[in-house]
Design an enzyme around this catalytic site. Structure first.
Site, PDB file in Angstrom:
ATOM      1  N   LYS A  76      32.432 -26.035 -39.328  1.00 24.07           N
ATOM      2  CA  LYS A  76      31.873 -24.676 -39.338  1.00 24.07           C
ATOM      3  C   LYS A  76      32.948 -23.701 -39.809  1.00 24.07           C
ATOM      4  O   LYS A  76      34.113 -23.817 -39.407  1.00 24.07           O
ATOM      5  CB  LYS A  76      31.373 -24.315 -37.929  1.00 24.07           C
ATOM      6  CG  LYS A  76      30.667 -22.953 -37.857  1.00 24.07           C
ATOM      7  CD  LYS A  76      30.096 -22.678 -36.464  1.00 24.07           C
ATOM      8  CE  LYS A  76      29.364 -21.351 -36.398  1.00 24.07           C
ATOM      9  NZ  LYS A  76      28.778 -21.080 -35.071  1.00 24.07           N
ATOM     10  N   SER A 151      23.817 -19.772 -34.735  1.00 27.13           N
ATOM     11  CA  SER A 151      24.601 -19.456 -35.914  1.00 27.13           C
ATOM     12  C   SER A 151      25.169 -20.665 -36.656  1.00 27.13           C
ATOM     13  O   SER A 151      25.579 -20.532 -37.803  1.00 27.13           O
ATOM     14  CB  SER A 151      25.769 -18.540 -35.521  1.00 27.13           C
ATOM     15  OG  SER A 151      26.640 -19.217 -34.630  1.00 27.13           O
ATOM     16  N   SER A 175      24.155 -21.318 -30.111  1.00 30.47           N
ATOM     17  CA  SER A 175      24.362 -21.572 -31.542  1.00 30.47           C
ATOM     18  C   SER A 175      24.654 -23.003 -31.968  1.00 30.47           C
ATOM     19  O   SER A 175      24.709 -23.275 -33.167  1.00 30.47           O
ATOM     20  CB  SER A 175      25.481 -20.683 -32.072  1.00 30.47           C
ATOM     21  OG  SER A 175      24.959 -19.416 -32.362  1.00 30.47           O
TER      22      SER A 175
HETATM   23  N1  GLN Z   1      21.812 -16.090 -31.170  1.00 29.22           N
HETATM   24  C1  GLN Z   1      22.826 -15.585 -30.290  1.00 29.22           C
HETATM   25  C2  GLN Z   1      23.452 -14.358 -30.880  1.00 29.22           C
HETATM   26  O1  GLN Z   1      23.034 -13.931 -31.877  1.00 29.22           O
HETATM   27  C3  GLN Z   1      23.843 -16.643 -30.002  1.00 29.22           C
HETATM   28  C4  GLN Z   1      24.788 -16.858 -31.112  1.00 29.22           C
HETATM   29  C5  GLN Z   1      25.847 -17.856 -30.777  1.00 29.22           C
HETATM   30  O2  GLN Z   1      25.678 -18.676 -29.871  1.00 29.22           O
HETATM   31  N2  GLN Z   1      26.961 -17.768 -31.476  1.00 29.22           N
HETATM   32  O3  GLN Z   1      24.383 -13.815 -30.344  1.00 29.22           O
END
Ligand code: GLN
Length: 486
Positions: A76, A151, A175
């Site tokens: 990532k 994400s 995410s």
């Molecule tokens: N969808 C959540 C957010 O937008 C979690 C994102 C994540 O876990 N990095 O913050």
């Protein structure tokens, strides 16, 4: 070969059926052919990958190979990797070539794994659909009209499309788990503190946790064996004895008590997801597990609490990101506006700007007690709910995401709908508990459904055992999208 498990690849490399250089070239070729379609990678660097593959082949030849030696792993783009462009999905970092390796990257390098490329992601990991990336949306290999989740959507898409045997992700509120669910792969967010955050670009430091994304629970266990471990450079890294996360994979599930949080089955889950989850629970009963109803009474507050705390931490991180320019956290609306204006010139995307505004607001004088401190208190209650419920069960299960993958553009103008994607995953994040998702079938439009498994602290081996036994009895995890050309 592209459907092989990590263990199978490892054996093929050890038996010299294939070299790491050959394997790496095969994956680079797939990426070259298919990445335009999925946009799963932001950066591919053949020279750097092949240099690592050559080193891996030397390790294998001299008998120094470990399980992941020579295996391509997608990283990532939140992990700093020396000499690699590291963007975190942001325009801000579009020319940042990292001078150093993140703790996680160091561990993969030491294990002799090959970095096959940096995967696309929501900007600074803020999002649930990968649409906030400066580098464009990622597409879901099961249906290119659908989002891959976020994400870590680039990593999920890459594994699902077999552009990499496995990948890393990070999870702040869901995410790793949500994109794993939406792309029909397996992913685990370990207990907070097990994976080093050093060199992993911060979103919300009390929640962020790295973890693996792969085709099966067995692969996740082998990845965790490499990724976890104490790192003195991360102040919340945990010092614990090394464990083999694959040690319990083959244990039978007889007598396993699976807690079903009644709040997660009450409402909000779409019927197609519910069907697949119920079917999976029946499979678990057949494997000898029993299910018990448990309650997490404060779980409905996890999204509001998360959206106070995560932006609060993010806003202070991002202002520190360019600390000279931003000074410290804003103490007034004037300062807030000033910060906002500067962030615009720095080129943050709309979602990051929104988070900075929310975060600065809830931390500002006069609102701090009403929002930030209150959210911290509720966070504690959410953790207590889990502690109480784990007295009645060994692990918990439910849906990972309330719906299957939605269409690109469907929720991008409605932040609340987007935030609700994490309704089932964010509570475990707030409590610091491990959570994982495994594929358990298909819902509407033939898009994958994920089962969410929540464990108590440090019970990753037990969770992986539960997932692996299910994967021995079913073949959802072996199914690949029809149009990926293998
Ligand atoms: N969808 C959540 C957010 O937008 C979690 C994102 C994540 O876990 N990095 O913050």
């Amino acid at each position: 070969m592209f459907n092989a498990s990590l263990k199978q690849l490892s054996i093929q490399l050890a038996d010299k059926k294939v070299s790491s250089v050959e394997l790496t070239k095969e994956y680079l070729q797939r990426i070259k052919t298919l990445n335009a379609e999925y946009n799963a990678f932001i950066t591919v660097n053949e020279e750097l990958s092949l240099a690592q593959a050559q080193l891996a082949d030397q390790m294998i030849a001299s008998g120094q190979a470990g399980t992941l030696t020579g295996i391509p792993i997608a990283q990532k783009d939140i992990f700093c990797a020396k000499d690699w462009l590291t963007t975190c999905g942001s325009k801000m970092l579009s020319n940042f070539v990292s001078p150093y390796d993140a703790g996680v990257i160091e561990r993969f390098n030491q294990a002799g794994a090959v970095n096959i490329g940096k995967t696309n992601m929501d900007e600074f990991a803020m999002g649930s659909s990968n649409e906030t990336s400066f580098y464009g949306p990622v597409r879901n290999p099961w249906d290119v009209a659908a989002v891959p989740g976020g994400s870590s959507g680039g990593s999920a898409s890459a594994v699902a499309a077999r552009l990499a045997p496995a990948a890393t992700g990070t999870d702040t509120g869901g995410s790793i788990r949500q994109p794993a669910a939406l792309c029909g792969i397996s992913g685990i967010k370990p207990t907070y503190g097990l994976v080093s955050r050093y060199g992993m670009i911060a979103f919300a430091s009390s929640l962020d946790q790295g973890g693996p994304m792969a085709k099966s629970a067995e692969d996740l266990a082998l990845m965790l064996n490499v990724m976890t471990g104490f790192d003195a450079r991360d102040s919340t890294s945990l010092q614990r004895d090394e464990e083999d996360y694959a040690r319990d994979l083959e244990k039978p599930l007889l007598g396993l008590r699976i807690g079903l949080p009644k709040e997660y089955f009450a409402k909000g889950m779409s019927p197609d997801v519910e069907r697949a989850v119920e079917q999976a629970l029946n499979e678990y009963r057949q494997l000898g597990a029993e299910t018990v109803e448990v309650s997490l009474p404060n779980s409905s507050l996890s999204i509001p609490v998360y959206y106070v705390l995560a932006p609060a931490e993010a806003s202070s991180n991002l202002s520190r990101f360019d600390g000279v320019r931003y000074g410290y956290r804003a103490k007034s609306y004037g300062d807030l506006n000033d910060m906002y204006r500067k962030s615009r010139t720095q080129g943050f995307g709309a979602e990051v700007k929104r988070r900075i505004l929310i975060g600065t607001y809830v931390l500002s004088h006069g609102y701090y007690d009403a929002y930030y401190i209150k959210a911290q208190k509720v966070r504690r209650l959410i953790a207590q709910d889990f502690a109480d419920a784990f007295k009645q069960c060994d692990i918990m299960m439910g849906p990972t995401s309330p719906t299957v993958a939605f269409d690109i553009g469907e929720k991008s103008s409605d932040p609340i709908q987007m935030y609700l994607s994490d309704i089932y995953t964010s509570a475990a994040s707030l409590a610091g508990l491990p959570g994982m998702s495994i594929p358990v079938g298909f819902g509407d439009k033939n898009r994958p459904v994920g089962l969410h498994i929540i464990g108590n602290y440090f019970t990753e081996a037990k969770m992986l055992n539960a997932a692996h036994q299910y994967q021995q009895a079913t073949d959802w995890h072996q199914q690949a999208p029809g149009n990926i050309g293998i």
